[in-house]
Enzyme design. Structure first.
Site, short mmCIF file in Angstrom:
data_model
loop_
_atom_site.label_atom_id
_atom_site.label_comp_id
_atom_site.label_asym_id
_atom_site.label_seq_id
_atom_site.Cartn_x
_atom_site.Cartn_y
_atom_site.Cartn_z
N ASP A 7 19.55 61.81 0.87
CA ASP A 7 18.10 61.50 0.22
C ASP A 7 18.05 60.62 -0.44
O ASP A 7 18.40 60.95 -2.00
CB ASP A 7 17.64 63.03 0.01
N GLU A 67 16.81 59.13 4.91
CA GLU A 67 15.39 59.06 5.19
C GLU A 67 14.89 57.91 4.88
O GLU A 67 15.51 57.07 4.12
CB GLU A 67 14.85 60.23 4.17
N ASP A 140 16.01 67.78 -3.64
CA ASP A 140 16.87 66.57 -3.03
C ASP A 140 18.02 66.98 -2.17
O ASP A 140 18.44 66.29 -1.27
CB ASP A 140 17.26 65.44 -4.12
#
Length: 170
Positions: A7, A67, A140
């Site tokens: 992330d 992502e 996260d």
């Protein structure tokens, strides 16, 4: 098959190493990479590079999943995250790894079946998927685990597809 899910972030970046054996997921390691806000920008980027390099060397994934960057109203933040994503892609190339990325909507849909799922719904789904009794991670890290699951699913699908295509050409 082992994957590193990330992330992306500048102040803190969640990571997760997930492995799949016999269609069963196993959480190998997860955590946060943090940088000191008092350090110079380039020193913080170097810290991200060094920490990710160490993790890749230690756990030896075959791929990295991240992502995608969402357009942010805060241009400074978006710029910093873009630089971190550049480091991730550089390390992917340097280590000859596969690279996959997913939008937040794709991750939520894959994990919960609903693209607008809440953090709690994602957390609950991850507990079920990984067969964990409890999950006490920062957002996260939870996001990184979800990204890892998506990455493994995609790589497994591509691998099966490649085997089928290879078998048809023989």
């Amino acid at each position: 098959m082992k994957i590193l899910g990330i992330d992306p972030g500048f102040d803190r970046m969640g990571y997760s190493f997930l492995e799949m054996k016999n269609s069963t997921y196993s959480l190998v390691s997860s955590g946060l990479i943090t940088t000191d806000r008092k350090s110079l920008h380039q020193e913080r980027l170097l810290q991200v590079y060094k920490d990710l390099s160490e993790l890749i060397s230690k756990f030896k994934p075959i791929a990295i999943a991240t992502e995608t960057l969402i357009f942010s109203k805060n241009i400074k933040t978006a710029s910093k995250i873009s630089e971190v994503r550049g480091i991730i892609q550089l390390l992917t190339a340097m280590n000859n790894l596969k690279y996959v990325e997913f939008s937040p909507l794709q991750v939520k849909s894959a994990i919960t079946g609903y693209g607008r799922a809440s953090k709690k719904q994602i957390e609950k789904s991850i507990k079920l998927i990984l067969k964990l009794s409890d999950i006490d991670y920062i957002d996260d890290v939870i996001d990184a685990i979800a990204i890892s699951i998506c990455g493994l699913n995609k790589l497994q699908y591509v691998q099966k597809l490649e085997v089928k295509l290879y078998a048809k050409t023989e």
